[in-house]
Design a protein around this motif. Structure first.
Motif, PDB file in Angstrom:
ATOM      1  N   SER A 129      27.518  17.494  10.647  1.00  0.00           N
ATOM      2  CA  SER A 129      27.550  16.543  11.761  1.00  0.00           C
ATOM      3  C   SER A 129      26.968  17.071  13.062  1.00  0.00           C
ATOM      4  CB  SER A 129      28.997  16.094  12.020  1.00  0.00           C
ATOM      5  OG  SER A 129      29.815  17.204  12.340  1.00  0.00           O
ATOM      6  N   CYS A 130      26.670  18.361  13.132  1.00  0.00           N
ATOM      7  CA  CYS A 130      26.215  18.943  14.405  1.00  0.00           C
ATOM      8  C   CYS A 130      24.881  19.657  14.237  1.00  0.00           C
ATOM      9  CB  CYS A 130      27.251  19.926  14.937  1.00  0.00           C
ATOM     10  SG  CYS A 130      28.857  19.193  15.246  1.00  0.00           S
ATOM     11  N   SER A 131      24.148  19.712  15.327  1.00  0.00           N
ATOM     12  CA  SER A 131      22.874  20.419  15.324  1.00  0.00           C
ATOM     13  C   SER A 131      22.913  21.681  16.170  1.00  0.00           C
ATOM     14  CB  SER A 131      21.755  19.507  15.839  1.00  0.00           C
ATOM     15  OG  SER A 131      21.529  18.454  14.934  1.00  0.00           O
ATOM     16  N   ASN A 132      24.016  21.917  16.836  1.00  0.00           N
ATOM     17  CA  ASN A 132      24.208  23.143  17.608  1.00  0.00           C
ATOM     18  C   ASN A 132      25.613  23.645  17.300  1.00  0.00           C
ATOM     19  OD1 ASN A 132      24.323  25.206  19.459  1.00  0.00           O
ATOM     20  ND2 ASN A 132      23.393  24.010  21.112  1.00  0.00           N
ATOM     21  N   ILE A 133      25.686  24.649  16.422  1.00  0.00           N
ATOM     22  CA  ILE A 133      26.973  25.083  15.886  1.00  0.00           C
ATOM     23  C   ILE A 133      27.251  26.505  16.318  1.00  0.00           C
ATOM     24  CG2 ILE A 133      28.296  25.449  13.760  1.00  0.00           C
ATOM     25  CD1 ILE A 133      25.318  23.524  13.107  1.00  0.00           C
ATOM     26  N   VAL A 134      28.485  26.769  16.738  1.00  0.00           N
ATOM     27  CA  VAL A 134      28.962  28.117  17.007  1.00  0.00           C
ATOM     28  C   VAL A 134      30.061  28.433  16.005  1.00  0.00           C
ATOM     29  CG1 VAL A 134      30.108  29.642  18.651  1.00  0.00           C
ATOM     30  CG2 VAL A 134      28.397  27.999  19.461  1.00  0.00           C
ATOM     31  N   ILE A 135      29.896  29.529  15.263  1.00  0.00           N
ATOM     32  CA  ILE A 135      30.943  30.004  14.364  1.00  0.00           C
ATOM     33  C   ILE A 135      31.558  31.250  14.988  1.00  0.00           C
ATOM     34  CG2 ILE A 135      31.451  30.919  12.081  1.00  0.00           C
ATOM     35  CD1 ILE A 135      29.282  29.184  10.946  1.00  0.00           C
ATOM     36  N   LYS A 136      32.829  31.169  15.296  1.00  0.00           N
ATOM     37  CA  LYS A 136      33.466  32.189  16.123  1.00  0.00           C
ATOM     38  C   LYS A 136      34.663  32.825  15.410  1.00  0.00           C
ATOM     39  CE  LYS A 136      35.362  32.833  20.783  1.00  0.00           C
ATOM     40  NZ  LYS A 136      35.628  32.151  22.080  1.00  0.00           N
ATOM     41  N   GLY A 137      34.535  34.100  15.089  1.00  0.00           N
ATOM     42  CA  GLY A 137      35.657  34.909  14.655  1.00  0.00           C
ATOM     43  C   GLY A 137      36.411  34.419  13.436  1.00  0.00           C
ATOM     44  N   ILE A 138      35.713  33.870  12.447  1.00  0.00           N
ATOM     45  CA  ILE A 138      36.427  33.331  11.282  1.00  0.00           C
ATOM     46  C   ILE A 138      36.515  34.375  10.169  1.00  0.00           C
ATOM     47  CG2 ILE A 138      35.577  31.022  11.848  1.00  0.00           C
ATOM     48  CD1 ILE A 138      33.833  31.216   9.296  1.00  0.00           C
ATOM     49  N   THR A 139      37.444  34.151   9.237  1.00  0.00           N
ATOM     50  CA  THR A 139      37.519  34.923   8.001  1.00  0.00           C
ATOM     51  C   THR A 139      37.197  33.984   6.842  1.00  0.00           C
ATOM     52  OG1 THR A 139      39.167  36.481   8.845  1.00  0.00           O
ATOM     53  CG2 THR A 139      38.998  36.239   6.459  1.00  0.00           C
ATOM     54  N   VAL A 140      36.235  34.376   6.034  1.00  0.00           N
ATOM     55  CA  VAL A 140      35.841  33.571   4.880  1.00  0.00           C
ATOM     56  C   VAL A 140      36.743  33.968   3.708  1.00  0.00           C
ATOM     57  CG1 VAL A 140      33.956  33.008   3.299  1.00  0.00           C
ATOM     58  CG2 VAL A 140      33.487  33.433   5.730  1.00  0.00           C
ATOM     59  N   PRO A 141      37.341  33.001   3.025  1.00  0.00           N
ATOM     60  CA  PRO A 141      38.262  33.328   1.931  1.00  0.00           C
ATOM     61  C   PRO A 141      37.590  34.107   0.801  1.00  0.00           C
ATOM     62  CG  PRO A 141      38.487  31.023   2.582  1.00  0.00           C
ATOM     63  CD  PRO A 141      37.266  31.545   3.272  1.00  0.00           C
ATOM     64  N   ALA A 142      38.391  34.851   0.064  1.00  0.00           N
ATOM     65  CA  ALA A 142      37.897  35.646  -1.055  1.00  0.00           C
ATOM     66  C   ALA A 142      37.198  34.764  -2.080  1.00  0.00           C
ATOM     67  CB  ALA A 142      39.063  36.379  -1.713  1.00  0.00           C
ATOM     68  N   GLY A 143      36.048  35.221  -2.553  1.00  0.00           N
ATOM     69  CA  GLY A 143      35.316  34.505  -3.593  1.00  0.00           C
ATOM     70  C   GLY A 143      34.591  33.264  -3.125  1.00  0.00           C
ATOM     71  N   GLN A 144      34.475  33.077  -1.812  1.00  0.00           N
ATOM     72  CA  GLN A 144      33.801  31.901  -1.260  1.00  0.00           C
ATOM     73  C   GLN A 144      32.528  32.305  -0.522  1.00  0.00           C
ATOM     74  OE1 GLN A 144      34.919  28.600  -1.671  1.00  0.00           O
ATOM     75  NE2 GLN A 144      36.310  29.608  -3.104  1.00  0.00           N
ATOM     76  N   THR A 145      31.523  31.442  -0.562  1.00  0.00           N
ATOM     77  CA  THR A 145      30.291  31.645   0.195  1.00  0.00           C
ATOM     78  C   THR A 145      30.360  30.857   1.498  1.00  0.00           C
ATOM     79  OG1 THR A 145      28.958  31.954  -1.804  1.00  0.00           O
ATOM     80  CG2 THR A 145      27.782  31.323   0.201  1.00  0.00           C
ATOM     81  N   LEU A 146      29.997  31.497   2.592  1.00  0.00           N
ATOM     82  CA  LEU A 146      29.815  30.779   3.855  1.00  0.00           C
ATOM     83  C   LEU A 146      28.467  30.068   3.750  1.00  0.00           C
ATOM     84  CD1 LEU A 146      30.734  30.123   6.742  1.00  0.00           C
ATOM     85  CD2 LEU A 146      29.639  32.259   7.487  1.00  0.00           C
ATOM     86  N   THR A 147      28.496  28.819   3.317  1.00  0.00           N
ATOM     87  CA  THR A 147      27.278  28.062   3.035  1.00  0.00           C
ATOM     88  C   THR A 147      26.823  27.334   4.288  1.00  0.00           C
ATOM     89  OG1 THR A 147      27.964  27.765   0.735  1.00  0.00           O
ATOM     90  CG2 THR A 147      26.257  26.290   1.575  1.00  0.00           C
ATOM     91  N   LEU A 148      25.634  27.681   4.740  1.00  0.00           N
ATOM     92  CA  LEU A 148      25.095  27.126   5.981  1.00  0.00           C
ATOM     93  C   LEU A 148      23.810  26.366   5.658  1.00  0.00           C
ATOM     94  CD1 LEU A 148      25.635  30.336   8.151  1.00  0.00           C
ATOM     95  CD2 LEU A 148      27.202  28.395   7.863  1.00  0.00           C
ATOM     96  N   ASN A 149      23.979  25.179   5.123  1.00  0.00           N
ATOM     97  CA  ASN A 149      22.846  24.311   4.795  1.00  0.00           C
ATOM     98  C   ASN A 149      22.560  23.453   6.027  1.00  0.00           C
ATOM     99  OD1 ASN A 149      20.870  22.850   3.532  1.00  0.00           O
ATOM    100  ND2 ASN A 149      22.273  21.606   2.321  1.00  0.00           N
ATOM    101  N   LEU A 150      21.732  23.966   6.923  1.00  0.00           N
ATOM    102  CA  LEU A 150      21.585  23.410   8.262  1.00  0.00           C
ATOM    103  C   LEU A 150      20.650  22.209   8.299  1.00  0.00           C
ATOM    104  CD1 LEU A 150      21.277  26.794  10.177  1.00  0.00           C
ATOM    105  CD2 LEU A 150      23.326  25.390   9.907  1.00  0.00           C
ATOM    106  N   LYS A 151      20.933  21.301   9.235  1.00  0.00           N
ATOM    107  CA  LYS A 151      20.041  20.177   9.494  1.00  0.00           C
ATOM    108  C   LYS A 151      18.715  20.689  10.052  1.00  0.00           C
ATOM    109  CE  LYS A 151      22.016  16.840  11.855  1.00  0.00           C
ATOM    110  NZ  LYS A 151      22.866  16.175  12.895  1.00  0.00           N
ATOM    111  N   THR A 152      17.653  19.963   9.812  1.00  0.00           N
ATOM    112  CA  THR A 152      16.342  20.345  10.339  1.00  0.00           C
ATOM    113  C   THR A 152      16.413  20.502  11.860  1.00  0.00           C
ATOM    114  OG1 THR A 152      15.192  19.197   8.556  1.00  0.00           O
ATOM    115  CG2 THR A 152      13.936  19.650  10.566  1.00  0.00           C
TER     116      THR A 152
END
Length: 362
Positions: free
Chosen positions: A38-61
């Motif tokens: 839903s956003c075109s300007n994203i800030v990811i701040k200080g998160i922990t990604v769960p075990a066995g998961q990919t931080l998937t960043l399929n970004l808008k053009t």
């Protein structure tokens, strides 16, 4: 009515004049997917990604994504990747002081590929003039950056620091691996690791410049690991320039694999490469790899043509096994090499060449 009209008009104006200005700040993993969609300007701040998961960043053009603070990834013995970025004309960057920590010490066992399953860290599949810059990766469990099926992308000012793995069992921690990609530039970056600083497996129109590599295996091509033939094992038009390789096993390493299909390496240039503290080979070119190791039986299945070296200078570490130049070609595997200004000192072993490039005396 007047106040409502003014507010409504202002919102309509913003939507019409600035369609890509919607912004989201994400502070939990569960919120990432919605922000990306839903956003075109994203800030990811200080998160922990769960075990066995990919931080998937399929970004808008045209989207921009910024990492802030420390991003961590809970431990799990799986293949990864921990992060995957895709999109066209996207910008991915790290804010000052930000880092992505793979918690490699939880995986390192001194066995690399042959030990417990370890995830690859950061996979890039961007296109269309994308830029990824000012990103710091710490403690890669396995390979650090995999550039695969990407095109027209620049990586600028990356720091990859796996130096903690030197004494803690880090292995197979390649810096930048490139396959099935074209139009890629990696520049102004530093890699501290225990394997190749750069490893090109397949691709074309690739540039690597102003890199500093330490602790690993140098600036490499490793071609022919795919069992298929042709384009899967083709490297063409690759330039390494203005790079420093220090305290590493090799300075320059080009190897082809005999247990795969056919392919080619063509139009590769190493220019203005400075070496110091190299323990094994300053320049190492081999056409005899099988099952991941040298066999001393070179093959012609992946010929190396137009390998150009200019101003490759520096020194070996002076250890008993140090050799400035080693060339092992198949009987018809190497041709049209032009070398100039190759001067590597302090090797304890004399050069060994079964093929002599133009402009160089082995």
């Amino acid at each position: 009515m007047y106040r409502v009209l003014i507010l409504t008009s202002a919102l309509i104006w913003v939507a019409l004049s600035s369609p890509l200005q919607d912004s989201c700040t994400v502070t939990s993993y569960d919120a990432v997917s919605k922000a990306i969609s839903s956003c075109s300007n994203i800030v990811i701040k200080g998160i922990t990604v769960p075990a066995g998961q990919t931080l998937t960043l399929n970004l808008k053009t045209g989207a921009t994504l910024t990492f802030e603070g420390t991003i961590t990834f809970a431990h799990s013995n799986w293949a990864g990747p921990l992060v995957q970025v895709s999109g066209s004309k996207v910008t991915v960057k790290g804010a000052s002081g930000s880092k992505l920590d793979g918690l490699g010490a939880k995986y390192w066992d001194g066995k690399g590929d042959k030990g417990v399953k370890k995830p690859k860290f950061f996979k890039i599949k961007t296109t269309g003039g994308s830029l990824l810059q000012n990103i710091k990766l710490l403690n890669c469990p396995h390979q650090c950056v995999s550039i695969n099926s990407a095109s027209n992308t620049v990586l600028n000012k990356w720091t990859i620091d796996v130096s903690a793995g030197d004494s803690a069992g880090g292995k197979n921690t390649d810096g930048f691996d490139i396959s099935s990609s074209s139009g890629i530039t990696v520049q102004n970056s530093e890699v501290k690791n225990q394997d190749d600083c750069v490893a090109v497996n397949q691709g074309s129109n690739l540039i690597f410049k102003n890199l500093t590599c330490s602790g690993g295996h140098g600036l490499s091509l490793s071609v022919g690991q795919s069992s298929s033939s042709g384009s899967a094992n083709t490297v063409k038009n690759v330039t390494f320039t203005d790079c420093n390789v220090v305290n590493s096993r090799n300075g320059i390493h080009v190897k082809t694999h005999t247990d795969a299909g056919t392919g080619t390496i063509n139009l590769v240039t190493y220019k203005n490469i400075k070496l110091s503290g190299i323990t094994n080979y300053g320049i190492n070119i081999q056409q005899d790899y099988k099952d991941g190791k040298s066999t001393n039986s070179p093959s012609n299945n992946i010929p190396i043509t137009h390998l150009n070296l200019q101003s490759i200078t520096g020194s070996m570490s002076g250890t008993s096994k140090s050799m400035p130049v080693y060339i092992l070609c198949g009987s018809k595997g190497c041709s049209s090499w032009t070398w100039s200004g190759v001067s590597i000192t302090n090797g304890k072993k004399s050069n060994s060449c079964n093929f002599t490039p133009s402009g160089f005396s082995c």
